[in-house]
Write an enzyme that holds these catalytic residues in place. Structure first.
Site: not given
Ligand code: ZN
Ligand code: ADP
Length: 359
Positions: A141, A183, A238, A242, A249
């Protein structure tokens, strides 16, 4: 330096992962016949801390260097334009390599420039933050921000190789370490429970032994690249990536990206997502996260009374279908599942719990 065989993951567009190589070995991968001078796009802090190593890694007169001012503010169309101007101000051919050296900001920005210049220059990533190594440099990305939102302009564009040189991490500030660690903990919950202990051991400098660090990076890269290769276009698997992010977020948005960084928001988000998982009867524990509470020290005081706003922000997340909230939960450590949640009270309770244990 201990050399390990390069991971060769041809599934994701023949991108090669050069694990634990020294920077100077990149030139052998990037240099091509008649390719002109390579373009280095380097984060300003990284250049300041590693100038000699970077200069010595490339033959004399083989590269020209564009310095990116550190920080998310550089991920915009103005900086993209400047890189384009810089590229055309010297010898540029369609096979001129563009080498990004820095964290996620530099990688996303330089990757976007590489993907758009002459319909795509050969791109090489040298991630210098733990977060970029285990996350943003893997998966293809690229992007810049717009006033409409973060990463709203971008491309899928795979680098030819990603080189992981852990020597860069020696100068990484502690808060950035923890950002990457979130992560890794996420990979622990969605795929490889052993990473939960291993990652936690990296929270303090005293636990950062080279073998441990390399194991954590290698496994994380494998998990992310396997998921991306299985599902290169953001559906299905994918979405597992998340985990903790839908909650996170919302917190980043409420905070206006000021006091809480991405990794910290995801850290709190995973605690909330584990609460929801337990609500549905899954036997999962947030203990591995709570042990790191004193390392993370989240600045959440301003938000504990704004839980309703967080829930509202979650319902506006672009990844939702209809009014329900699509959440990644875990049915066990290493076992992700996707759930569609309509119960706002449950989300509220999850935030209240997370804030409570982090207070
Ligand atoms: Zn992240
Ligand atoms: P991320 O990789 O976390 O997405 P950035 O690209 O913004 O984010 O990098 C985070 C911060 O760390 C920036 O201030 C950047 O200049 C700095 N940085 C990146 N790599 C290093 C490094 N190896 N040593 C010191 N500072 C670094």
């Amino acid at each position: 330096m201990l050399r390990m065989p390069s991971l060769n993951i041809t599934d994701i567009h023949e991108c090669r992962f050069l694990l634990f190589d020294d920077l100077h070995l990149l030139w052998g991968q990037a240099a091509g016949a008649e390719s002109g001078k390579a373009i280095l796009v380097v984060d300003g802090n990284v250049l300041a801390a590693h100038r000699d190593r970077i200069e010595n890694a490339f033959p004399d007169d083989s590269v020209r260097c564009f310095e990116v001012p550190p920080g998310e503010g550089s991920k915009n169309s103005d900086m993209w334009n400047r890189i384009i101007d810089f590229a055309f101000s010297g010898p540029l051919r369609r096979n001129t390599p563009l080498i990004a050296i820095g964290g996620g900001v530099t990688g996303d920005l330089a990757g976007f420039a590489a993907s758009t210049l002459m319909r795509g220059l050969p791109l090489f990533h040298v991630p210098t933050t733990l977060l970029a190594m285990v996350d943003s440099a893997v998966g293809g990305k690229t992007g810049i921000n717009h006033t409409f939102g973060k990463n709203t302009i971008g491309t899928f564009y795979h680098p030819q190789a990603v080189l992981f040189d852990t020597a860069f991490l020696e100068t990484l500030p502690q808060r950035e370490w923890l950002c990457g660690l979130s992560e890794v903990l996420k990979y622990g919950y969605i795929s490889d429970p052993e990473l939960l202990d291993k990652a936690a051991a990296l929270a303090e400098p005293s636990g950062r032994f080279p073998e441990r660090l390399r194991l954590v990076i290698e496994r994380s890269v494998r998990i992310k690249s396997d998921i991306v290769a299985a599902d290169a276009r953001e559906a299905g698997k994918r979405a597992w990536l998340n985990f903790g992010h839908t909650f996170g977020h919302a917190l980043e948005t409420l905070d206006n990206y000021r006091n809480i960084n991405h990794g910290e928001a995801v850290y709190a988000g995973m605690i909330a997502a584990l609460f929801v998982s337990r609500h549905f009867g899954h036997e999962v524990s947030d203990e591995p996260l709570l042990e790191l509470k004193t390392n993370y020290r989240l600045d959440i005081d301003a938000y504990t009374s704004r839980v309703d706003e967080l829930v509202t922000l979650m319902t506006h997340d672009k990844k939702n279908r209809d009014q329900d909230i699509r959440l990644v939960l875990v049915s066990g450590h290493g076992k992700p599942l996707i759930a569609s949640i309509s119960d706002k009270t449950l989300l509220r309770d999850a935030w209240i719990y997370a804030f409570d244990v982090l207070a």
